[in-house]
Design a protein around this motif. Structure first.
Motif, PDB file in Angstrom:
ATOM      1  N   THR A 190      -5.437  -7.214  -0.835  1.00  0.00           N
ATOM      2  CA  THR A 190      -4.144  -6.585  -0.599  1.00  0.00           C
ATOM      3  C   THR A 190      -4.281  -5.387   0.336  1.00  0.00           C
ATOM      4  O   THR A 190      -3.482  -5.217   1.265  1.00  0.00           O
ATOM      5  CB  THR A 190      -3.518  -6.139  -1.937  1.00  0.00           C
ATOM      6  OG1 THR A 190      -3.375  -7.286  -2.770  1.00  0.00           O
ATOM      7  CG2 THR A 190      -2.160  -5.517  -1.732  1.00  0.00           C
ATOM      8  N   LEU A 191      -5.279  -4.555   0.098  1.00  0.00           N
ATOM      9  CA  LEU A 191      -5.481  -3.398   0.970  1.00  0.00           C
ATOM     10  C   LEU A 191      -5.874  -3.815   2.386  1.00  0.00           C
ATOM     11  O   LEU A 191      -5.432  -3.198   3.362  1.00  0.00           O
ATOM     12  CB  LEU A 191      -6.537  -2.468   0.369  1.00  0.00           C
ATOM     13  CG  LEU A 191      -6.086  -1.715  -0.881  1.00  0.00           C
ATOM     14  CD1 LEU A 191      -7.258  -0.950  -1.480  1.00  0.00           C
ATOM     15  CD2 LEU A 191      -4.936  -0.779  -0.562  1.00  0.00           C
ATOM     16  N   GLY A 244      -2.780  -5.020   4.071  1.00  0.00           N
ATOM     17  CA  GLY A 244      -1.947  -3.872   4.406  1.00  0.00           C
ATOM     18  C   GLY A 244      -2.447  -3.140   5.638  1.00  0.00           C
ATOM     19  O   GLY A 244      -1.656  -2.592   6.408  1.00  0.00           O
ATOM     20  N   TRP A 286      -1.841  -5.894   8.617  1.00  0.00           N
ATOM     21  CA  TRP A 286      -0.406  -6.103   8.825  1.00  0.00           C
ATOM     22  C   TRP A 286       0.363  -4.978   8.146  1.00  0.00           C
ATOM     23  O   TRP A 286       0.842  -5.134   7.020  1.00  0.00           O
ATOM     24  CB  TRP A 286       0.031  -7.445   8.249  1.00  0.00           C
ATOM     25  CG  TRP A 286      -0.644  -8.615   8.872  1.00  0.00           C
ATOM     26  CD1 TRP A 286      -0.439  -9.095  10.120  1.00  0.00           C
ATOM     27  CD2 TRP A 286      -1.638  -9.453   8.286  1.00  0.00           C
ATOM     28  NE1 TRP A 286      -1.251 -10.180  10.339  1.00  0.00           N
ATOM     29  CE2 TRP A 286      -1.991 -10.420   9.240  1.00  0.00           C
ATOM     30  CE3 TRP A 286      -2.272  -9.467   7.042  1.00  0.00           C
ATOM     31  CZ2 TRP A 286      -2.951 -11.392   8.982  1.00  0.00           C
ATOM     32  CZ3 TRP A 286      -3.216 -10.444   6.800  1.00  0.00           C
ATOM     33  CH2 TRP A 286      -3.538 -11.393   7.756  1.00  0.00           C
ATOM     34  N   PRO A 287       0.520  -3.832   8.817  1.00  0.00           N
ATOM     35  CA  PRO A 287       1.166  -2.684   8.172  1.00  0.00           C
ATOM     36  C   PRO A 287       2.636  -2.905   7.825  1.00  0.00           C
ATOM     37  O   PRO A 287       3.198  -2.146   7.045  1.00  0.00           O
ATOM     38  CB  PRO A 287       1.002  -1.562   9.197  1.00  0.00           C
ATOM     39  CG  PRO A 287       0.668  -2.211  10.472  1.00  0.00           C
ATOM     40  CD  PRO A 287       0.070  -3.538  10.156  1.00  0.00           C
ATOM     41  N   GLU A 288       3.247  -3.943   8.361  1.00  0.00           N
ATOM     42  CA  GLU A 288       4.642  -4.214   8.028  1.00  0.00           C
ATOM     43  C   GLU A 288       4.823  -4.834   6.637  1.00  0.00           C
ATOM     44  O   GLU A 288       5.946  -4.977   6.170  1.00  0.00           O
ATOM     45  CB  GLU A 288       5.297  -5.113   9.094  1.00  0.00           C
ATOM     46  CG  GLU A 288       4.749  -6.526   9.172  1.00  0.00           C
ATOM     47  CD  GLU A 288       3.520  -6.666  10.079  1.00  0.00           C
ATOM     48  OE1 GLU A 288       3.071  -7.808  10.225  1.00  0.00           O
ATOM     49  OE2 GLU A 288       3.014  -5.661  10.593  1.00  0.00           O
ATOM     50  N   VAL A 289       3.712  -5.185   5.979  1.00  0.00           N
ATOM     51  CA  VAL A 289       3.794  -5.717   4.621  1.00  0.00           C
ATOM     52  C   VAL A 289       4.287  -4.596   3.702  1.00  0.00           C
ATOM     53  O   VAL A 289       3.678  -3.541   3.610  1.00  0.00           O
ATOM     54  CB  VAL A 289       2.426  -6.229   4.136  1.00  0.00           C
ATOM     55  CG1 VAL A 289       2.492  -6.654   2.682  1.00  0.00           C
ATOM     56  CG2 VAL A 289       1.952  -7.368   5.013  1.00  0.00           C
ATOM     57  N   ASN A 335       5.229  -2.328   0.375  1.00  0.00           N
ATOM     58  CA  ASN A 335       4.741  -2.003  -0.965  1.00  0.00           C
ATOM     59  C   ASN A 335       3.286  -2.362  -1.206  1.00  0.00           C
ATOM     60  O   ASN A 335       2.904  -2.728  -2.320  1.00  0.00           O
ATOM     61  CB  ASN A 335       5.615  -2.667  -2.031  1.00  0.00           C
ATOM     62  CG  ASN A 335       7.033  -2.199  -1.973  1.00  0.00           C
ATOM     63  OD1 ASN A 335       7.306  -1.026  -1.751  1.00  0.00           O
ATOM     64  ND2 ASN A 335       7.974  -3.111  -2.159  1.00  0.00           N
ATOM     65  N   GLU A 336       2.448  -2.235  -0.196  1.00  0.00           N
ATOM     66  CA  GLU A 336       1.049  -2.618  -0.405  1.00  0.00           C
ATOM     67  C   GLU A 336       0.361  -1.767  -1.455  1.00  0.00           C
ATOM     68  O   GLU A 336      -0.538  -2.251  -2.148  1.00  0.00           O
ATOM     69  CB  GLU A 336       0.265  -2.620   0.910  1.00  0.00           C
ATOM     70  CG  GLU A 336       0.177  -1.301   1.635  1.00  0.00           C
ATOM     71  CD  GLU A 336       1.278  -1.087   2.641  1.00  0.00           C
ATOM     72  OE1 GLU A 336       1.114  -1.247   3.805  1.00  0.00           O
ATOM     73  OE2 GLU A 336       2.327  -0.724   2.246  1.00  0.00           O
ATOM     74  N   ILE A 337       0.768  -0.523  -1.569  1.00  0.00           N
ATOM     75  CA  ILE A 337       0.153   0.341  -2.584  1.00  0.00           C
ATOM     76  C   ILE A 337       0.511  -0.143  -3.983  1.00  0.00           C
ATOM     77  O   ILE A 337      -0.350  -0.217  -4.874  1.00  0.00           O
ATOM     78  CB  ILE A 337       0.590   1.805  -2.391  1.00  0.00           C
ATOM     79  CG1 ILE A 337       0.135   2.331  -1.027  1.00  0.00           C
ATOM     80  CG2 ILE A 337       0.068   2.680  -3.515  1.00  0.00           C
ATOM     81  CD1 ILE A 337      -1.364   2.348  -0.834  1.00  0.00           C
TER      82      ILE A 337
END
Length: 63
Positions: free
Chosen positions: A22-23, A26, A29-32, A34-36
């Motif tokens: 997931t990290l 993220g 692809w920073p547009e994903v 709620n990655e945190i």
């Protein structure tokens, strides 16, 4: 695979892989969104797996 130790290891490993993936996604692809939050869901999954193993260890059937 029904031993508590095996299930703890398997679910903790799954949560760690989930968190790392997931990290990484993220970052790539920073547009994903709620990655945190999704990453912390992996941490929660590890805690639940650990808790399940502890519960099973404390409640082994006797006999």
């Amino acid at each position: 695979m029904n031993t508590p130790g095996a299930r703890i290891g398997l679910r903790t490993l799954a949560a760690a892989i989930n968190t790392a993936a997931t990290l990484t996604a993220g970052f790539i692809w920073p547009e994903v969104p709620n990655e945190i939050l999704v990453a912390w869901a992996g941490v929660f999954m590890a805690a639940v797996g650990f808790g399940e193993g502890v519960w099973d260890s404390m409640h082994k059937p006797t006999g």
